[in-house]
Design a protein around this motif. Structure first.
Motif, PDB file in Angstrom:
ATOM      1  N   TYR A   8      55.936  36.192  29.290  1.00 55.70           N
ATOM      2  CA  TYR A   8      55.724  35.824  30.688  1.00 55.70           C
ATOM      3  C   TYR A   8      56.723  36.489  31.628  1.00 55.70           C
ATOM      4  O   TYR A   8      56.668  36.294  32.835  1.00 55.70           O
ATOM      5  CB  TYR A   8      55.800  34.303  30.848  1.00 55.70           C
ATOM      6  CG  TYR A   8      54.636  33.600  30.203  1.00 55.70           C
ATOM      7  CD1 TYR A   8      53.463  33.368  30.905  1.00 55.70           C
ATOM      8  CD2 TYR A   8      54.698  33.194  28.871  1.00 55.70           C
ATOM      9  CE1 TYR A   8      52.383  32.741  30.310  1.00 55.70           C
ATOM     10  CE2 TYR A   8      53.620  32.572  28.269  1.00 55.70           C
ATOM     11  CZ  TYR A   8      52.468  32.349  28.998  1.00 55.70           C
ATOM     12  OH  TYR A   8      51.399  31.734  28.399  1.00 55.70           O
ATOM     13  N   ILE A  45      41.962  32.369  38.988  1.00 49.15           N
ATOM     14  CA  ILE A  45      43.060  32.575  38.027  1.00 49.15           C
ATOM     15  C   ILE A  45      42.819  31.903  36.678  1.00 49.15           C
ATOM     16  O   ILE A  45      43.676  31.986  35.804  1.00 49.15           O
ATOM     17  CB  ILE A  45      44.413  32.084  38.599  1.00 49.15           C
ATOM     18  CG1 ILE A  45      44.399  30.572  38.808  1.00 49.15           C
ATOM     19  CG2 ILE A  45      44.793  32.847  39.840  1.00 49.15           C
ATOM     20  CD1 ILE A  45      45.772  29.974  39.013  1.00 49.15           C
ATOM     21  N   ASP A  48      43.599  34.021  33.741  1.00 47.13           N
ATOM     22  CA  ASP A  48      44.869  34.749  33.775  1.00 47.13           C
ATOM     23  C   ASP A  48      45.986  33.803  33.348  1.00 47.13           C
ATOM     24  O   ASP A  48      46.382  32.918  34.088  1.00 47.13           O
ATOM     25  CB  ASP A  48      45.135  35.283  35.180  1.00 47.13           C
ATOM     26  CG  ASP A  48      46.303  36.249  35.230  1.00 47.13           C
ATOM     27  OD1 ASP A  48      47.137  36.226  34.301  1.00 47.13           O
ATOM     28  OD2 ASP A  48      46.390  37.004  36.193  1.00 47.13           O
ATOM     29  N   TRP A  51      49.515  32.956  35.518  1.00 52.69           N
ATOM     30  CA  TRP A  51      49.572  32.249  36.802  1.00 52.69           C
ATOM     31  C   TRP A  51      49.230  30.780  36.635  1.00 52.69           C
ATOM     32  O   TRP A  51      48.497  30.398  35.729  1.00 52.69           O
ATOM     33  CB  TRP A  51      48.606  32.890  37.789  1.00 52.69           C
ATOM     34  CG  TRP A  51      48.986  34.289  38.125  1.00 52.69           C
ATOM     35  CD1 TRP A  51      48.688  35.420  37.400  1.00 52.69           C
ATOM     36  CD2 TRP A  51      49.768  34.719  39.230  1.00 52.69           C
ATOM     37  NE1 TRP A  51      49.249  36.513  38.010  1.00 52.69           N
ATOM     38  CE2 TRP A  51      49.903  36.125  39.125  1.00 52.69           C
ATOM     39  CE3 TRP A  51      50.367  34.057  40.298  1.00 52.69           C
ATOM     40  CZ2 TRP A  51      50.615  36.864  40.066  1.00 52.69           C
ATOM     41  CZ3 TRP A  51      51.065  34.803  41.230  1.00 52.69           C
ATOM     42  CH2 TRP A  51      51.185  36.187  41.104  1.00 52.69           C
ATOM     43  N   GLN A  53      48.304  27.102  39.118  1.00 54.44           N
ATOM     44  CA  GLN A  53      48.027  26.498  40.417  1.00 54.44           C
ATOM     45  C   GLN A  53      48.821  25.202  40.506  1.00 54.44           C
ATOM     46  O   GLN A  53      48.819  24.390  39.580  1.00 54.44           O
ATOM     47  CB  GLN A  53      46.535  26.225  40.567  1.00 54.44           C
ATOM     48  CG  GLN A  53      46.157  25.773  41.951  1.00 54.44           C
ATOM     49  CD  GLN A  53      44.666  25.890  42.197  1.00 54.44           C
ATOM     50  OE1 GLN A  53      43.966  26.607  41.510  1.00 54.44           O
ATOM     51  NE2 GLN A  53      44.185  25.185  43.199  1.00 54.44           N
ATOM     52  N   VAL A  63      49.385  29.124  44.332  1.00 56.65           N
ATOM     53  CA  VAL A  63      49.356  29.756  43.017  1.00 56.65           C
ATOM     54  C   VAL A  63      50.668  30.512  42.833  1.00 56.65           C
ATOM     55  O   VAL A  63      51.105  31.221  43.740  1.00 56.65           O
ATOM     56  CB  VAL A  63      48.153  30.715  42.911  1.00 56.65           C
ATOM     57  CG1 VAL A  63      48.180  31.477  41.596  1.00 56.65           C
ATOM     58  CG2 VAL A  63      46.846  29.944  43.058  1.00 56.65           C
ATOM     59  N   TYR A  64      51.299  30.323  41.676  1.00 55.36           N
ATOM     60  CA  TYR A  64      52.588  30.946  41.380  1.00 55.36           C
ATOM     61  C   TYR A  64      52.555  31.599  40.008  1.00 55.36           C
ATOM     62  O   TYR A  64      51.848  31.120  39.114  1.00 55.36           O
ATOM     63  CB  TYR A  64      53.706  29.900  41.350  1.00 55.36           C
ATOM     64  CG  TYR A  64      54.006  29.263  42.667  1.00 55.36           C
ATOM     65  CD1 TYR A  64      54.859  29.874  43.578  1.00 55.36           C
ATOM     66  CD2 TYR A  64      53.446  28.041  43.010  1.00 55.36           C
ATOM     67  CE1 TYR A  64      55.144  29.281  44.800  1.00 55.36           C
ATOM     68  CE2 TYR A  64      53.726  27.450  44.232  1.00 55.36           C
ATOM     69  CZ  TYR A  64      54.568  28.077  45.119  1.00 55.36           C
ATOM     70  OH  TYR A  64      54.843  27.494  46.321  1.00 55.36           O
ATOM     71  N   PRO A  65      53.374  32.631  39.811  1.00 60.69           N
ATOM     72  CA  PRO A  65      53.567  33.123  38.440  1.00 60.69           C
ATOM     73  C   PRO A  65      54.231  32.022  37.616  1.00 60.69           C
ATOM     74  O   PRO A  65      55.164  31.369  38.095  1.00 60.69           O
ATOM     75  CB  PRO A  65      54.520  34.309  38.603  1.00 60.69           C
ATOM     76  CG  PRO A  65      54.474  34.675  40.049  1.00 60.69           C
ATOM     77  CD  PRO A  65      54.131  33.412  40.785  1.00 60.69           C
ATOM     78  N   LYS A  66      53.758  31.790  36.429  1.00 67.20           N
ATOM     79  CA  LYS A  66      54.317  30.717  35.592  1.00 67.20           C
ATOM     80  C   LYS A  66      55.807  30.912  35.343  1.00 67.20           C
ATOM     81  O   LYS A  66      56.543  29.948  35.214  1.00 67.20           O
ATOM     82  CB  LYS A  66      53.564  30.630  34.268  1.00 67.20           C
ATOM     83  CG  LYS A  66      52.183  30.054  34.424  1.00 67.20           C
ATOM     84  CD  LYS A  66      51.475  29.927  33.093  1.00 67.20           C
ATOM     85  CE  LYS A  66      50.102  29.318  33.298  1.00 67.20           C
ATOM     86  NZ  LYS A  66      49.353  29.221  32.049  1.00 67.20           N
TER      87      LYS A  66
END
Length: 77
Positions: A8, A45, A48, A51, A53, A63-66
């Motif tokens: 990640y 998303i 994917d 990402w 929510q 929505v953010y990158p994990k």
């Protein structure tokens, strides 16, 4: 879910956020942090895995990158 932080692009010790988890999001553009709960992803998303929510405590959905999410408390389930 895998907690492989390298996959990640996260730092060592990072925990994979799952739906229902309380998370903290550190803003890169300011010193403030936000908190929210990971919710099921929208259609854009859902396929994917990088990402997530998040329903923020101010009522907004983002929505953010994990890798930018820090798990504060695991959801029940």
């Amino acid at each position: 879910m895998s907690s492989n932080y390298e996959m990640y692009g996260a730092e060592e010790g990072w925990e994979h956020p799952d739906v229902g988890d309380l998370v903290e999001i550190a803003s890169k553009s300011s010193l403030k942090t936000e908190m929210g709960v990971v919710v099921p992803p929208n259609d854009y998303i859902k396929n994917d895995h990088l990402w997530a929510q998040v329903l923020l405590d101010n009522g907004k959905m983002k929505v953010y990158p994990k890798r930018e999410l820090k798990v504060i408390q695991r959801g029940e389930g």
